[in-house]
Design a protein around this motif. Structure first.
Motif, PDB file in Angstrom:
ATOM      1  N   SER A 124      56.015  81.673  77.351  1.00 46.16           N
ATOM      2  CA  SER A 124      56.270  80.148  77.286  1.00 46.16           C
ATOM      3  C   SER A 124      56.938  79.680  78.374  1.00 46.16           C
ATOM      4  CB  SER A 124      56.766  79.651  75.940  1.00 46.16           C
ATOM      5  OG  SER A 124      55.988  80.377  74.693  1.00 46.16           O
ATOM      6  N   GLY A 125      56.798  78.415  78.508  1.00 45.58           N
ATOM      7  CA  GLY A 125      57.505  77.833  79.614  1.00 45.58           C
ATOM      8  C   GLY A 125      59.263  78.094  79.485  1.00 45.58           C
ATOM      9  N   PHE A 126      59.491  77.893  78.071  1.00 50.36           N
ATOM     10  CA  PHE A 126      60.955  78.097  78.036  1.00 50.36           C
ATOM     11  C   PHE A 126      61.411  79.285  78.322  1.00 50.36           C
ATOM     12  CE2 PHE A 126      59.818  79.286  73.594  1.00 50.36           C
ATOM     13  CZ  PHE A 126      60.623  80.452  73.259  1.00 50.36           C
ATOM     14  N   GLU A 127      60.579  80.402  78.066  1.00 51.99           N
ATOM     15  CA  GLU A 127      60.974  81.650  78.442  1.00 51.99           C
ATOM     16  C   GLU A 127      61.409  81.998  79.820  1.00 51.99           C
ATOM     17  OE1 GLU A 127      58.884  84.841  76.785  1.00 51.99           O
ATOM     18  OE2 GLU A 127      58.088  83.328  75.189  1.00 51.99           O
ATOM     19  N   ALA A 151      66.360  65.618  80.312  1.00 50.90           N
ATOM     20  CA  ALA A 151      65.675  66.928  80.608  1.00 50.90           C
ATOM     21  C   ALA A 151      64.871  67.538  79.155  1.00 50.90           C
ATOM     22  CB  ALA A 151      66.705  67.376  80.896  1.00 50.90           C
ATOM     23  N   TYR A 152      63.860  67.962  79.623  1.00 52.91           N
ATOM     24  CA  TYR A 152      63.037  68.785  78.747  1.00 52.91           C
ATOM     25  C   TYR A 152      62.890  70.052  79.477  1.00 52.91           C
ATOM     26  CZ  TYR A 152      59.703  70.336  75.163  1.00 52.91           C
ATOM     27  OH  TYR A 152      59.565  70.905  73.899  1.00 52.91           O
ATOM     28  N   HIS A 153      63.383  71.251  78.702  1.00 53.91           N
ATOM     29  CA  HIS A 153      63.111  72.475  79.356  1.00 53.91           C
ATOM     30  C   HIS A 153      62.561  73.433  78.280  1.00 53.91           C
ATOM     31  CE1 HIS A 153      65.274  71.381  82.718  1.00 53.91           C
ATOM     32  NE2 HIS A 153      66.091  71.014  82.213  1.00 53.91           N
ATOM     33  N   GLY A 154      61.994  72.917  77.083  1.00 50.04           N
ATOM     34  CA  GLY A 154      61.523  73.788  76.005  1.00 50.04           C
ATOM     35  C   GLY A 154      62.535  73.768  75.125  1.00 50.04           C
ATOM     36  N   VAL A 214      67.291  71.699  86.629  1.00 52.80           N
ATOM     37  CA  VAL A 214      66.787  70.194  86.828  1.00 52.80           C
ATOM     38  C   VAL A 214      65.160  70.381  87.103  1.00 52.80           C
ATOM     39  CG1 VAL A 214      67.152  70.240  89.227  1.00 52.80           C
ATOM     40  CG2 VAL A 214      67.004  67.969  87.809  1.00 52.80           C
ATOM     41  N   GLU A 215      64.483  69.211  86.568  1.00 49.42           N
ATOM     42  CA  GLU A 215      63.054  69.054  86.793  1.00 49.42           C
ATOM     43  C   GLU A 215      63.135  68.022  87.929  1.00 49.42           C
ATOM     44  OE1 GLU A 215      61.116  67.504  82.824  1.00 49.42           O
ATOM     45  OE2 GLU A 215      63.269  67.419  82.609  1.00 49.42           O
ATOM     46  N   PRO A 216      62.456  68.310  89.214  1.00 44.72           N
ATOM     47  CA  PRO A 216      62.270  67.548  90.266  1.00 44.72           C
ATOM     48  C   PRO A 216      61.752  66.097  89.917  1.00 44.72           C
ATOM     49  CG  PRO A 216      61.120  69.516  90.798  1.00 44.72           C
ATOM     50  CD  PRO A 216      61.411  69.501  89.040  1.00 44.72           C
ATOM     51  N   LEU A 247      64.862  75.204  89.726  1.00 42.36           N
ATOM     52  CA  LEU A 247      63.846  73.976  89.563  1.00 42.36           C
ATOM     53  C   LEU A 247      63.097  74.049  88.455  1.00 42.36           C
ATOM     54  CD1 LEU A 247      63.341  72.631  93.074  1.00 42.36           C
ATOM     55  CD2 LEU A 247      65.146  71.915  91.477  1.00 42.36           C
ATOM     56  N   ASP A 248      63.099  73.589  87.320  1.00 42.78           N
ATOM     57  CA  ASP A 248      62.063  73.703  86.192  1.00 42.78           C
ATOM     58  C   ASP A 248      60.644  72.751  86.762  1.00 42.78           C
ATOM     59  OD1 ASP A 248      60.484  73.418  84.047  1.00 42.78           O
ATOM     60  OD2 ASP A 248      61.886  72.902  82.618  1.00 42.78           O
ATOM     61  N   GLU A 249      59.699  73.600  87.332  1.00 48.55           N
ATOM     62  CA  GLU A 249      58.496  72.939  87.565  1.00 48.55           C
ATOM     63  C   GLU A 249      57.492  73.336  86.683  1.00 48.55           C
ATOM     64  OE1 GLU A 249      57.586  71.260  90.953  1.00 48.55           O
ATOM     65  OE2 GLU A 249      59.240  71.911  92.416  1.00 48.55           O
ATOM     66  N   ILE A 250      57.788  73.453  85.566  1.00 49.50           N
ATOM     67  CA  ILE A 250      56.794  74.105  84.572  1.00 49.50           C
ATOM     68  C   ILE A 250      55.744  72.612  84.342  1.00 49.50           C
ATOM     69  CG2 ILE A 250      56.558  74.532  81.882  1.00 49.50           C
ATOM     70  CD1 ILE A 250      59.295  76.106  82.341  1.00 49.50           C
ATOM     71  N   TYR A 251      56.203  71.492  84.507  1.00 47.05           N
ATOM     72  CA  TYR A 251      55.523  70.253  84.472  1.00 47.05           C
ATOM     73  C   TYR A 251      54.841  69.874  85.807  1.00 47.05           C
ATOM     74  CZ  TYR A 251      53.773  66.102  81.966  1.00 47.05           C
ATOM     75  OH  TYR A 251      52.953  65.111  81.333  1.00 47.05           O
ATOM     76  N   THR A 252      55.724  69.738  86.890  1.00 49.18           N
ATOM     77  CA  THR A 252      55.360  69.187  88.032  1.00 49.18           C
ATOM     78  C   THR A 252      54.843  70.152  88.997  1.00 49.18           C
ATOM     79  OG1 THR A 252      57.694  69.930  88.831  1.00 49.18           O
ATOM     80  CG2 THR A 252      57.310  67.549  88.038  1.00 49.18           C
ATOM     81  N   GLY A 276      54.792  77.243  84.435  1.00 50.65           N
ATOM     82  CA  GLY A 276      54.041  77.662  83.358  1.00 50.65           C
ATOM     83  C   GLY A 276      52.971  76.665  83.229  1.00 50.65           C
ATOM     84  N   LYS A 277      52.591  76.142  82.226  1.00 52.77           N
ATOM     85  CA  LYS A 277      51.578  75.233  82.020  1.00 52.77           C
ATOM     86  C   LYS A 277      50.355  75.679  82.921  1.00 52.77           C
ATOM     87  CE  LYS A 277      54.645  71.380  80.059  1.00 52.77           C
ATOM     88  NZ  LYS A 277      53.973  71.126  78.826  1.00 52.77           N
ATOM     89  N   SER A 278      50.076  74.886  83.873  1.00 54.03           N
ATOM     90  CA  SER A 278      48.825  75.083  84.574  1.00 54.03           C
ATOM     91  C   SER A 278      48.821  76.270  85.672  1.00 54.03           C
ATOM     92  CB  SER A 278      48.689  73.907  85.805  1.00 54.03           C
ATOM     93  OG  SER A 278      49.367  73.422  86.579  1.00 54.03           O
TER      94      SER A 278
END
Ligand SMILES: Cc1ncc(COP(=O)(O)O)c(C=O)c1O
Length: 439
Positions: A124-127, A151-154, A214-216, A247-252, A276-278
């Protein structure tokens, strides 16, 4: 293809499935309000079909996963599933793990600096976030984390340390160690708060901090776009104090924002990037990629890895991620995300004069409209009614932000002008209904 303005959502089969699920799934998991359940049967491109045969237009990319469209890597997984569905990730790995790590290096650190990137894969992304936080401890020996409100990091315990949405953290606070310092997340155009954040950053005692997480651009926090200088400032602060920039780019990441990565908007190179994700477009696989010089803080393994898991580098996930990265690395994909984002922005900005719309914002295919009441209160109540109304129109969207007052618009990049125009029109109609105005 436009939905046929279906009104039978939720349909009878979805309602039956909801009743069955309620009996057997933990009640804090699936949202099963009577006007909501839609159980998916299949999906392709920008469309999803539910268990009642309704076709829905997916303006969420299913949590930002289907950036390249639903089913994009189906062929890769079908081919791979005839060969190998599981290997021994850190002992006798799948051949494909090598290629995936090479591609991750090429699309990140080799592209940015010429230096190779090294990867720790996860599920998962949080991992990926937790792998990054552990790496920061390996590098600096310091456990402190600087993170941001909203912030959301899982939701794993490690990732929760960085959470800036209190609701997710509060029930578990007692099991979380007190290592996190949080600053407000700046918002583009809000110069007053930006100056305050800069001052606050300079006043942070760096002595115990090993990582800035941080998420960008914030996703779940409400599609919040910071000034481009933000990441540059964090980069300088981290350099000055020998802190690892995560940088948490799991979404971005991967063309969601109209650039390959969110950090490409500010030409900032992180020490570690979480994806993660895509990355796979539909398989639980994630990656923490770091500068080789940073990742080499991990000692060589002599047979017992310090950080691993049973499904690490799963061959199905690797095959899907390789297929997806091949397309994400193509500048044509980035161009398409950029162009689609511009077209979408032009269309959605037209809603700014409609009831409750306080603002449109976004980059690339990560856009939102923020809803507020006339007195300025966040209109989370309106947003959820809007989302439910749009669901009846065959459009999948979700509210974001801690107050739920931000309508997130994050479709796959194959979305057409006609589909965008349709969604804009339905939002307009629904907002006018909610505002008591006849269209
Ligand atoms: C920025 C960000 N980081 C981490 C996560 C957590 O990913 P996962 O749900 O796969 O653990 C998410 C999920 O929405 C996210 O948006």
């Amino acid at each position: 293809m436009l939905p046929e303005l279906v009104t039978s959502i939720p349909g009878p089969e979805s309602l039956r499935l909801a009743a069955r699920l309620k009996e057997v799934e933990c009640r804090n998991t699936t949202y099963l309000s009577p006007d909501w359940p839609v159980f998916w049967e299949r999906a392709e491109g920008v469309n999803v079909w539910d268990a009642d045969g309704n076709r829905l237009l997916d303006f969420t990319s299913a949590f930002g996963v289907a950036t390249l469209g639903h089913g994009f890597s189906a062929k890769a997984v079908a081919e791979q599933s005839g060969l190998l569905v599981h290997a021994m990730g850190d002992v006798h790995p799948a051949r494909l793990k090598v290629e995936l790590c090479e591609r991750l290096s090429a699309i990140t650190f080799e592209r940015w600096t010429g230096e190779k990137g090294k990867t720790l894969l996860g599920n998962s992304g949080f991992e990926a976030v937790e792998a990054a936080l552990k790496t920061a401890v390996m590098v600096t020996g310091r456990s402190g984390i600087l993170s941001f409100e909203g912030a959301y990091h899982g939701l794993g315990y490690g990732a929760l340390l960085g959470a800036g949405i209190e609701w997710f953290r509060a029930p578990f606070e007692k099991q979380l160690s007190d290592v996190t310092r949080r600053l407000p997340f700046p918002k583009l155009g809000d110069y007053e708060s930006w100056n305050g954040i800069l001052t606050a950053l300079q006043s942070v005692d760096p002595s115990a901090i090993g990582a800035v997480l941080v998420e960008p651009m914030q996703g779940r926090g409400g599609i919040v776009i910071p000034p481009v200088e933000f990441l540059c400032e964090l980069r300088s602060w981290c350099d000055e104090h020998a802190v690892v920039l995560i940088l948490d780019e799991i979404y971005t990441g991967l063309n969601r924002t109209g650039k390959p990565f969110g950090c490409d908007w500010s030409d900032t190179v992180p020490d570690l990037i979480c994806l993660g994700k895509s990355l796979s477009g539909g398989f639980p696989i994630s990656a923490c990629v770091g500068k080789a010089s940073i990742m080499d803080a991990w000692p060589e393994t002599h047979g017992e890895a310090l950080h691993t898991s049973t499904f690490l580098g799963n061959p199905l996930g690797c095959a899907m991620a390789i297929a997806s990265l091949e397309t994400h690395a193509d500048p044509v994909t980035t161009r398409l995300a950029w162009d689609r984002g511009n077209d979408m922005g032009a269309a959605f900005r037209e809603l700014c004069d409609e009831p409750f719309v306080a603002e449109w914002r976004g980059v690339g295919l990560m856009q939102a409209i923020e809803l507020r009441h006339a007195d300025g209160r966040p209109a989370g109540d309106v947003c959820i009614d809007l989302v439910k109304g749009l669901l009846k129109d065959g459009i999948l969207v979700l509210p974001d932000a801690p107050e739920g007052h931000v309508l997130a618009l994050t479709p796959p990049l194959g979305i057409s002008d006609e589909e965008i125009a349709f969604v804009v029109e339905r939002i307009r109609v629904r907002l006018r209904e909610l505002g008591g105005i006849s269209s």
